[in-house]
Design a protein around this motif. Sequence first.
Motif, PDB file in Angstrom:
ATOM      1  N   HIS A   7     -72.099 -99.086 -43.949  1.00 47.17           N
ATOM      2  CA  HIS A   7     -71.939-100.085 -45.002  1.00 47.17           C
ATOM      3  C   HIS A   7     -71.094 -99.478 -46.112  1.00 47.17           C
ATOM      4  O   HIS A   7     -71.244 -98.306 -46.458  1.00 47.17           O
ATOM      5  CB  HIS A   7     -73.306-100.496 -45.548  1.00 47.17           C
ATOM      6  CG  HIS A   7     -73.238-101.331 -46.791  1.00 47.17           C
ATOM      7  ND1 HIS A   7     -72.777-102.629 -46.791  1.00 47.17           N
ATOM      8  CD2 HIS A   7     -73.547-101.036 -48.081  1.00 47.17           C
ATOM      9  CE1 HIS A   7     -72.825-103.108 -48.021  1.00 47.17           C
ATOM     10  NE2 HIS A   7     -73.285-102.162 -48.817  1.00 47.17           N
ATOM     11  N   SER A  26     -70.183 -99.669 -50.032  1.00 48.32           N
ATOM     12  CA  SER A  26     -70.551-100.217 -51.338  1.00 48.32           C
ATOM     13  C   SER A  26     -69.398-100.133 -52.327  1.00 48.32           C
ATOM     14  O   SER A  26     -69.414-100.796 -53.358  1.00 48.32           O
ATOM     15  CB  SER A  26     -71.762 -99.468 -51.900  1.00 48.32           C
ATOM     16  OG  SER A  26     -71.470 -98.090 -52.070  1.00 48.32           O
ATOM     17  N   ARG A  27     -68.418 -99.308 -52.020  1.00 52.77           N
ATOM     18  CA  ARG A  27     -67.199 -99.236 -52.836  1.00 52.77           C
ATOM     19  C   ARG A  27     -66.107 -98.557 -52.027  1.00 52.77           C
ATOM     20  O   ARG A  27     -66.396 -97.778 -51.113  1.00 52.77           O
ATOM     21  CB  ARG A  27     -67.433 -98.493 -54.149  1.00 52.77           C
ATOM     22  CG  ARG A  27     -67.912 -97.064 -54.034  1.00 52.77           C
ATOM     23  CD  ARG A  27     -68.264 -96.550 -55.427  1.00 52.77           C
ATOM     24  NE  ARG A  27     -68.905 -95.267 -55.432  1.00 52.77           N
ATOM     25  CZ  ARG A  27     -68.316 -94.136 -55.784  1.00 52.77           C
ATOM     26  NH1 ARG A  27     -67.028 -94.150 -56.105  1.00 52.77           N
ATOM     27  NH2 ARG A  27     -68.981 -93.000 -55.808  1.00 52.77           N
ATOM     28  N   ALA A  87     -71.582-113.432 -47.059  1.00 52.75           N
ATOM     29  CA  ALA A  87     -70.182-113.021 -46.938  1.00 52.75           C
ATOM     30  C   ALA A  87     -69.260-114.156 -46.546  1.00 52.75           C
ATOM     31  O   ALA A  87     -68.053-113.973 -46.501  1.00 52.75           O
ATOM     32  CB  ALA A  87     -70.066-111.904 -45.906  1.00 52.75           C
ATOM     33  N   ARG A 134     -66.253-115.162 -48.895  1.00 51.23           N
ATOM     34  CA  ARG A 134     -65.389-114.105 -49.404  1.00 51.23           C
ATOM     35  C   ARG A 134     -64.220-113.837 -48.460  1.00 51.23           C
ATOM     36  O   ARG A 134     -64.229-114.241 -47.315  1.00 51.23           O
ATOM     37  CB  ARG A 134     -66.190-112.809 -49.581  1.00 51.23           C
ATOM     38  CG  ARG A 134     -67.427-112.955 -50.446  1.00 51.23           C
ATOM     39  CD  ARG A 134     -68.204-111.644 -50.443  1.00 51.23           C
ATOM     40  NE  ARG A 134     -69.445-111.758 -51.196  1.00 51.23           N
ATOM     41  CZ  ARG A 134     -70.361-110.806 -51.261  1.00 51.23           C
ATOM     42  NH1 ARG A 134     -70.166-109.668 -50.626  1.00 51.23           N
ATOM     43  NH2 ARG A 134     -71.461-110.985 -51.962  1.00 51.23           N
ATOM     44  N   GLU A 141     -62.979-110.760 -46.808  1.00 53.58           N
ATOM     45  CA  GLU A 141     -63.402-109.392 -46.553  1.00 53.58           C
ATOM     46  C   GLU A 141     -62.643-108.829 -45.359  1.00 53.58           C
ATOM     47  O   GLU A 141     -62.577-109.467 -44.306  1.00 53.58           O
ATOM     48  CB  GLU A 141     -64.907-109.329 -46.288  1.00 53.58           C
ATOM     49  CG  GLU A 141     -65.731-109.811 -47.467  1.00 53.58           C
ATOM     50  CD  GLU A 141     -67.217-109.648 -47.232  1.00 53.58           C
ATOM     51  OE1 GLU A 141     -67.979-109.933 -48.170  1.00 53.58           O
ATOM     52  OE2 GLU A 141     -67.622-109.247 -46.111  1.00 53.58           O
ATOM     53  N   SER A 172     -61.631-102.361 -45.834  1.00 54.36           N
ATOM     54  CA  SER A 172     -61.048-102.888 -47.071  1.00 54.36           C
ATOM     55  C   SER A 172     -59.551-103.055 -46.882  1.00 54.36           C
ATOM     56  O   SER A 172     -59.011-102.793 -45.815  1.00 54.36           O
ATOM     57  CB  SER A 172     -61.314-101.940 -48.254  1.00 54.36           C
ATOM     58  OG  SER A 172     -60.487-100.797 -48.163  1.00 54.36           O
ATOM     59  N   SER A 209     -68.511-106.330 -46.719  1.00 53.43           N
ATOM     60  CA  SER A 209     -69.892-106.201 -47.194  1.00 53.43           C
ATOM     61  C   SER A 209     -70.905-106.097 -46.062  1.00 53.43           C
ATOM     62  O   SER A 209     -72.088-105.877 -46.321  1.00 53.43           O
ATOM     63  CB  SER A 209     -70.252-107.412 -48.072  1.00 53.43           C
ATOM     64  OG  SER A 209     -70.227-108.609 -47.299  1.00 53.43           O
TER      65      SER A 209
END
Length: 718
Positions: A63, A65-66, A101, A104, A106, A244, A253
Amino acid sequence: MSSLIFVQLLLLGLKFINTTTDSWRHCTDLLPLDLLSFVLERDTSKLVPGVHMRVAGRVKGVHFSRPHTSMSFPSSQLLPNCDVFPKEFSIIVTLKVTHSATMRNEYIFSLMVPKSVEKRAEEKSDRNYNGDNLESNEKMGISGEEQKGEQKKVKLDEERGRIILGLKFSRKCLHFLFKGHGEVVEHCLFRGTQLADNQWHTLVLTVGNHVKLTVDCNSPVEIIPPKPFPPDLSIRGSRFHIGSRGGWKGLFSGLLRQLVLVPGSDATDQICPSSNPQLAALSVPPLLLDLPAVGRESNSHLTSYGTEEPVSVGLARSCSKLQKGKLWFNPLRKGLYLCDGNMWVTVLEDHKRLDYLMEHQILTTSSETHDVEVFQVPGLGLMAAMAHRSKASGSAVYLWTQSGFKPYQNITTHEALVWRHFKMGKKIFLVVSNSGRGPDTRFNKDSETDSSVIYKWSKKIKKFVRFQSLQTFCARDWEAFSIDHQTYLAVANHRKGNNNHTIDSVIYKWNELTKSFEVHQMLRTSGAYDWEFFTVGPYHFLVVANAFDGVTTSVDSVIYVWVNGSFQVFQTIKTFCATDWEMFQIGRRVFLVVANGHRLHGNGPSRYAINSTIYELDMGGQLFVRFQDIVTYSAVDWEFFSLGEEHFLVVANSFNGESYSLNSILYRWQGYEGFVPVHWLPTIGCSDWEFFSFNGDSYLIYSSAKAPLSKVFKLKTY
């Protein structure tokens, strides 16, 4: 004659480099490239900030997170010598997306031009953005306000030259994007995929003349793009971004478990059909393969969502098909175990440390023994097949009892050299190498030829029965393995007659129609002594121990890699009467250790005290490199095993030039120090070591080629 192709390995992604590089500029002949393994460490403590491991449904994924720079890398690292992206390819993704999600944008991954290049692309992008793109979207079924919204977002960033290739979610749809002519980003939109349901799914996106999406091995959905994927899509200076498009905006996400690029082919057939299509796998990072700890959190960002299976507690539990998937906690061993339908598999266990070895059984055999093979027969227990040297007594199969191995079945053999056990589905087989002349005249018209035999386990009479004979030449080893659901047998033919050592060894393949093994490939070997098959990621290797070419024991042993249905040379390594290869892994590190027998050239003297060598797979150099030399005495076998978090190698020292009675040595892994000796085990003409476990206890058994005995040692732990 075509130029020689050298197969290289780059961080679990193989690449081909032809000596004529122009013919490979499109890089369409690469093997699968594991993008996720490329950026993940095996040790969870090394996960970078913003990257976490999560468990959902007892399946691991990562996962984000940033965004983090470590999840981005230049395309030249993964696709070296490639100026353009392959014009045909597949992308395999295993993911889990939550309902939140769906609204979005993504990105699962993207291939981007750095910002420094963006400005040069903007002017060209603006000139080329016109009504043509509107017409293209109408052909794909995108119309009205939705179409205008999509175009507006695309123009703001993607069509200004930054994105080259990408896969993303948007409004309950899956988008495949690629840069076409004139810097315009083309879209292939797959609606109604129903991926955002908080369940695991495996997708195969195949790009060629059409764009095809297969979800969970179901019927594919095809789209004809208004403009075909460009055959000259430049990737110079570009970077891959995993999860990303290089920033906070567009961060994925969900959970990601698998991300593989397969250039040059449709990868659907490589994973479908599957017994678990939602988790069908071609290459999953080792970090995500281990069975997760249940109900536990750690500093490595591992979060468990619990387990749906009940856990039984007690000192003893049976494991059968009815208990498959059940968990058992043993408070005495402080261990958690999972039933696989046959035996308990360790999930968590209090760390064991080797204290000492004690002699458990001296097994008197009917003859000297060249090899021992330990294996399980469901419903009966642990068995050991001994390859006896004597023609008269044959070879014996033993059954493990509380007091040790007891004779179970005698099988007629003729100077047997090795046994190998393998399975095809639920069927169990044993194959033996006979080096003497047997009564089977079909293969013995020529005095140089032997008949080796495959035996099949009969559930009815609970014995091994003769199944198939194969022509061999003083075969020293058999190796069974499976590739793409096909079963293969490799035989190491040592010599014809007494002098001809440079001969063909053979790879046999199981023919389901004839119900027999048939010749698949011939490989030239020099006094072949051993085969070792192993897999790194999705790639399959076979290494041969070449011992003698008729003049010298200083010969090259060869590592082969599986390419397009056959083995090709990957690397050659100078060895000295190589008798065994053993592959093992410690964490993410991959090793090969060779047993060197002795140095001999012509009529000169033999040297029996020589180095055997451990090689490590160098990810940067893309080959196996020397890691550690260990002095051995006519070594004929290595055996690797682990106890808890400790790792060991034991060597079979057989002769020092004067005596066959000498110590074989057990080595323990000491990290940067490599392997260090910790136990000396007295042996007589030691020919083989096997490690096995039974009811939580661990054992080593060795066979002797110079005395009619074998010994079992019990490993005492604390």
